[in-house]
Design a protein around this motif. Structure first.
Motif, short mmCIF file in Angstrom:
data_model
loop_
_atom_site.label_atom_id
_atom_site.label_comp_id
_atom_site.label_asym_id
_atom_site.label_seq_id
_atom_site.Cartn_x
_atom_site.Cartn_y
_atom_site.Cartn_z
N LYS A 153 7.82 -3.74 90.16
CA LYS A 153 7.51 -2.38 89.71
C LYS A 153 6.02 -2.07 89.85
N VAL A 154 5.20 -3.06 89.50
CA VAL A 154 3.75 -2.85 89.61
C VAL A 154 3.35 -2.63 91.07
N LYS A 183 4.42 0.71 92.18
CA LYS A 183 3.55 1.74 91.62
C LYS A 183 2.28 1.89 92.48
N ASN A 185 3.30 3.63 95.72
CA ASN A 185 3.65 5.05 95.50
C ASN A 185 2.42 5.91 95.23
N ALA A 186 1.43 5.29 94.54
CA ALA A 186 0.22 6.05 94.23
C ALA A 186 -0.53 6.44 95.50
N HIS A 203 12.46 1.48 94.14
CA HIS A 203 11.15 1.80 93.56
C HIS A 203 10.22 2.47 94.58
#
Lengths: 438, 251
Positions: free
Chosen positions: B182-183, B186, B189-190, B210
């Protein structure tokens, strides 16, 4: 058959020196003996076990003349040597002679004495005697003999009992000449009195063209509970000859941290010999040699564990490019009574070209039975996966290579405790890598 | 933005990619899935310019330029970033040194000045926080002694700092637990933006929950055999890759 050493040139030079100097009788005699021994024995060939990696023929073929004191250059003209990189006190010698103008001892803390050996010999010859004689006692060594016969100046540093010197003390020898084949024979005496702490940086530099020869001898005493960090930086350039001998005696619970950085030379040899003579002494020996072209560096280290409960750690690393040759011999002698000795030794080499040669020779002699000793040696090349990884992040092949070499070297440089000194060494390494180590 | 045209590539004497074509538009995320040995990692190596892989035919156009003619570091400075499946350990070189050198190389190429130490540190702080990384990691040697998760996070951190225009993620999910996954997602995705594209190579569908792709491609025996939307990933998850055996490649 030893190598003959142009005896006429040396004897003439010796005769002139004797006329110029007003040495005390014991020193004149010592010099005579040393000269005689040097001429009689000549220089060892590569058949001599201690010299198998270094051919002294090119050095013996030269007619070296004593380097003369030169008119001091204006301040700042020794730029490129990073003399100001260290903010502490410094004593500078040009062509082996004390240079008052480049010397700056204002920051010298109380309890620390730094003086030219020449001055000490004039003022208090008897106090210098045992220190001077020690080198000869260490054995009949051609270059030690040469140094004893010819030394004119050098330095005496004494860190007083219980004194902590906050900044590194810098000793700089700069060879500066416009003529070929000059020689200096500096003599250094470092005394770390009980429970003192200091960092001493010993540097050999050169300026201007010309082939020179430096033949240095350093005697170090680390007394009970003292802690001495001793850095030796040799970088007179690719056409220079350099022989250095460092003898260290360590007393009870003392700590000696030595890092030898050799940045090349036509022939560059350093011998480091440690005597751990009282229990609880510990030493850490680091070495880094970076060579290109046809340069040759030979590091020879001997550690004598003579008593129980001493430790020694040794890590030498070589970075070899061009057609250079880097040799390492590391002898660890654990004497019969030296139980509970802990000792480790490693030599790792990075070859940057197909024609570079690394020689590595660990020698362990263990006569005690309750000891821990380890040693290892490797010779390898730059890792292509690592280089690709760095390049995939945008680094040019040269930047990637330099970063990897830096990473290889950092294991040694990281052991330097003083921040300023470590930064200085990183800077000189970088400028060396950017010149011609390929 | 990226046009891979009929690429044939081999590792040693073994042909691996056999006419692979793929078109990635600006701002798009393309997932490449496929069984082991289908050529997924070879595709990543072709894009990054790994010396072990030789392209024998075809072109890879990046902004209209054939990047196969560029050195790996030139590609990186042009804005291509490969997140390695197995990030390399580099003893003696700290993460902060690598990040600074890489960033300054990329910035110099773009015509931007070097970041000073304070701005650099500020940037790194912000990015490490985003990826739940401890500051102490900066002084550690690159990937040395890192856990699998730390290595992958480090790849994404480098990508965050270098801000490439094309990110290629080679099995970034392998060896990650769900929290680390997930990290990492993230962090990726950022970076998503209308002018930045990604090629996400993965064996499993779970990463794509994700990092949601715009397109999914199935690679088999060195060629793309099927393309579709994100629902294709779910279908693969259910059916596995066995069905590939039952139909001729290219069907």
């Amino acid at each position: 058959m030893p190598i003959a050493t142009a005896p006429d040139t040396w004897l003439q030079s010796f005769g002139r020196l004797s006329e110029e100097r007003t040495d005390p009788a014991w020193l004149s005699e010592l010099r005579q003996q040393a000269m005689h021994s040097f001429i009689t024995h000549g220089l060892p060939t590569t058949r001599h076990e201690d010299w198998m990696y270094t051919n002294l023929q090119p050095l013996a073929a030269r007619n070296f003349q004593r380097a003369r004191a030169v008119t001091t250059p204006a301040p700042g003209t020794l730029e490129g040597h990073h003399l100001d990189a260290l903010s502490g006190p410094r004593i500078v010698f040009v062509n082996g002679h004390f240079d008052a103008q480049l010397t700056d001892l204002e920051a010298l803390p109380e309890g620390v004495a730094v003086a030219p050996l020449e001055q000490m010999l004039r003022e208090t010859p008897e106090r210098m005697r045992s220190h001077i004689e020690r080198l000869v006692e260490a054995g009949d060594h051609p270059f030690a003999n040469l140094n004893t016969a010819f030394f004119e100046d050098g330095v005496v540093i004494r860190i007083g009992e219980g004194i902590e010197a906050p900044q590194p003390i810098q000793v700089v020898f700069v060879m500066k000449s416009w003529q070929n084949d000059v020689v200096e024979h500096p003599r250094l005496i470092l005394l770390a009195e009980p429970n003192s702490r200091a960092t001493v940086v010993e540097r050999y530099e050169a300026q201007g063209p010309g082939d020179r020869f430096t033949n240095a001898a350093t005697r170090v005493d680390v007394r009970a509970g003292a802690r001495l960090e001793h850095i030796r930086l040799q970088r007179e350039g690719s056409s220079s000859f350099h022989v250095g001998m460092t003898h260290v005696r360590q007393a009870r619970d003392s700590s000696y941290e030595n890092v030898v950085v050799s940045l090349g030379g036509s022939v560059s040899r350093h011998e480091l010999e440690l005597d751990l003579v009282e229990p609880g002494a510990s030493c850490s020996l680091g070495g880094l040699y970076v060579l290109g072209g046809k340069e040759h560096v030979d590091n020879h280290t001997v550690v004598h564990h003579r008593v129980p409960h001493c430790t020694s750690e040794e890590l030498y690393k070589g970075i070899l490019g061009g057609r250079s040759r880097g040799a390492f011999t590391g002898r660890m002698v654990v004497h019969k009574d030296a139980q509970h000795t802990s000792s480790s030794q490693a030599n790792h080499n990075l070859l940057l070209s197909d024609d570079a040669v690394a020689d590595t020779r660990p020698q362990l002699e263990i006569y005690a039975d309750d000891v821990q000793c380890a040693h290892g040696a490797t010779i390898g090349q730059l890792d292509e996966e690592q280089a690709f990884y760095l390049r995939s992040r945008g680094l040019t092949p040269m930047a990637a290579r330099n970063l990897l070499i830096h990473g290889f070297a950092s294991e040694v440089l990281e052991t330097v405790r003083d921040d300023e000194v470590r930064t200085l060494l990183e800077r000189v390494l970088e400028s060396r890598l950017n010149v011609d180590v390929t | 933005m990226l046009e891979i045209q009929n690429v044939h590539a081999q590792a040693g004497d073994t042909p691996i990619l056999k006419g692979l074509s793929l078109s990635v538009g600006a701002g798009e995320v393309h997932a490449i899935m496929g069984p082991n040995g289908s050529g997924k990692s070879t595709l990543a190596k072709v894009l990054a310019g790994h010396p072990d892989v030789e392209v024998t035919e075809g072109e890879v156009l990046y902004d209209g330029k054939n990047i196969l003619e560029l050195e790996p570091d030139e590609r990186a400075r042009e804005g291509l970033f490969l997140a390695f499946q197995y990030p390399v350990e580099i003893p003696g070189v700290s993460n902060s040194t690598l990040l600074r050198e890489a960033l300054n190389a990329v910035r110099a190429h773009r015509g931007d000045p070097e970041l000073d130490a304070i701005d650099f540190l500020g940037l790194v702080k912000e990015k490490t926080a985003l990826l739940d990384m401890d500051q102490s990691f900066l002084s550690r040697a690159v990937n040395e002694g890192f856990s699998g998760g730390e290595k992958k996070r480090n790849e994404v951190l480098q990508m965050q700092i270098l801000e490439p225009r094309l990110g290629v993620l080679d099995e970034t999910d392998s060896g990650l637990d769900i929290d680390a996954l997930k990290v990492v997602a993230k962090g990726v995705n950022a970076l998503r933006s209308p002018d930045r594209s990604f090629v996400v190579i993965t064996h499993y569908q779970r990463l794509l929950d994700h990092i949601v792709p715009d397109f999914v491609h199935v690679l088999n025996e060195g060629r793309i055999v099927r393309s579709g939307g994100k629902e294709l990933a779910h279908e693969l998850e259910e059916k596995g890759y066995a069905w590939l055996e039952e139909q001729p490649a290219g069907a």
